[in-house]
Write a protein that holds these residues in place. Structure first.
Motif, PDB file in Angstrom:
ATOM      1  N   PRO A  17      10.287 -13.694  -2.864  1.00 34.91           N
ATOM      2  CA  PRO A  17       9.615 -12.538  -2.247  1.00 34.91           C
ATOM      3  C   PRO A  17       8.095 -12.634  -2.286  1.00 34.91           C
ATOM      4  CG  PRO A  17      10.515 -11.963  -4.392  1.00 34.91           C
ATOM      5  CD  PRO A  17      11.026 -13.334  -4.079  1.00 34.91           C
ATOM      6  N   GLU A  18       7.547 -13.477  -3.165  1.00 36.02           N
ATOM      7  CA  GLU A  18       6.084 -13.587  -3.251  1.00 36.02           C
ATOM      8  C   GLU A  18       5.501 -14.439  -2.129  1.00 36.02           C
ATOM      9  OE1 GLU A  18       7.839 -17.115  -5.267  1.00 36.02           O
ATOM     10  OE2 GLU A  18       8.260 -14.958  -5.211  1.00 36.02           O
ATOM     11  N   ARG A  19       6.380 -15.169  -1.403  1.00 34.64           N
ATOM     12  CA  ARG A  19       5.884 -16.034  -0.336  1.00 34.64           C
ATOM     13  C   ARG A  19       5.505 -15.229   0.890  1.00 34.64           C
ATOM     14  NH1 ARG A  19       8.218 -18.114   4.234  1.00 34.64           N
ATOM     15  NH2 ARG A  19       7.316 -20.069   5.039  1.00 34.64           N
ATOM     16  N   LYS A  20       4.363 -15.555   1.482  1.00 38.46           N
ATOM     17  CA  LYS A  20       3.941 -14.896   2.714  1.00 38.46           C
ATOM     18  C   LYS A  20       4.650 -15.549   3.886  1.00 38.46           C
ATOM     19  CE  LYS A  20      -0.053 -13.964   5.676  1.00 38.46           C
ATOM     20  NZ  LYS A  20       0.499 -12.670   6.090  1.00 38.46           N
ATOM     21  N   GLY A  21       5.453 -14.771   4.628  1.00 37.31           N
ATOM     22  CA  GLY A  21       6.204 -15.302   5.748  1.00 37.31           C
ATOM     23  C   GLY A  21       5.387 -15.366   7.024  1.00 37.31           C
ATOM     24  N   ALA A  22       5.993 -15.953   8.049  1.00 34.73           N
ATOM     25  CA  ALA A  22       5.337 -16.054   9.345  1.00 34.73           C
ATOM     26  C   ALA A  22       5.275 -14.683  10.010  1.00 34.73           C
ATOM     27  CB  ALA A  22       6.089 -17.034  10.237  1.00 34.73           C
TER      28      ALA A  22
END
Length: 246
Positions: free
Chosen positions: A48-53
């Motif tokens: 969840p900490e990853r910034k998505g496109a």
């Protein structure tokens, strides 16, 4: 003697009370336990900490209409009398030399389309296939679906509608390596190779009233059933003969 009727009534009542209970236990339509209910497991968001496109929002103003220039107005929005070859030829005149984009096509295909309906046309070589008609916008009027054969089993699939002023407007144009094209309800369904052996990609193109065009709204990857190996010709010669083809 005065108490005897009371005792008889009480005995009768006690004798009748267990009967419904017994009947309920033997009733085949009664409720029965189905066992423990499985616990619902919701989706788990990984990383969840990853910034998505980012997905850009649709243009609320709608896409500008692509009118086909150089053709007469269509009375009553009835496209049944529109010549599909004339439609494609008009677009070729409006976009000469286009090889990419919705109007792009190889030079040899464009030359064959220009020859359609002329003395230069080779019999059976016009790339524009017969049209199909279906109300795809929900306005009660048919649209016309046109297919153009391109090299290497590719096809350009286009849909045209007539507006209230009788102008022809192209609302769909896509070029794919097509397995098949279908009409289902108000959708144009394209089946194309998915890139993985044994699977096809099915795309449904649907009318978007905000964009005033047809957009790919649903996609599904499906497994292609293995083709049964024919044994009709096993051990026989491959001589010429009449047949229905594959």
């Amino acid at each position: 003697m005065r108490n005897r009727p009371f005792r008889s009534g009480a005995a009768l009542l006690l004798a009748l009370l267990p009967l419904p209970l017994l009947a309920g236990c033997g009733d085949p339509g009664g409720l029965s336990a189905a066992g423990p209910t499985p616990t619902a497991i919701g989706p788990v968001h990984l990383w969840p900490e990853r910034k998505g496109a980012d997905v850009p929002p649709a243009d609320p103003g709608g896409a500008p209409p692509v009118y086909v220039q150089g053709l007469p107005r269509v009375p009553g929005q009835d496209v049944s009398g529109v010549d599909p070859v004339a439609l494609v030829q008009a677009e070729l005149r409006a976009h000469p030399g286009a090889v990419t984009g919705p109007d792009g096509m190889p030079a040899q295909t464009a030359a064959a389309i220009r020859d359609c309906g002329t003395p230069r046309e080779e019999p059976g070589k016009c790339p524009v296939r017969k049209p199909y008609y279906r109300d795809l916008t929900g306005n009660g009027k048919d649209e016309v679906v046109v297919g153009i054969d391109l090299p290497d089993t590719m096809m350009s699939v286009r849909v045209y509608t007539a507006d209230a002023d009788g102008r022809l407007n192209r609302i769909m144009a896509t070029t794919q390596t097509v397995v098949s094209v279908e009409l289902a309800g108000q959708d144009v369904i394209l089946r194309v190779p998915s890139g993985n052996p044994g699977y096809e990609l099915i795309t449904a193109w649907s009318w978007d009233p905000r964009q005033k065009t047809m957009l790919p709204t649903r996609e599904q990857v499906v497994r292609v059933p293995a083709r049964a190996r024919s044994s009709a010709g096993a051990g026989s010669s491959a001589g010429a003969g009449a047949g229905a083809g594959p």
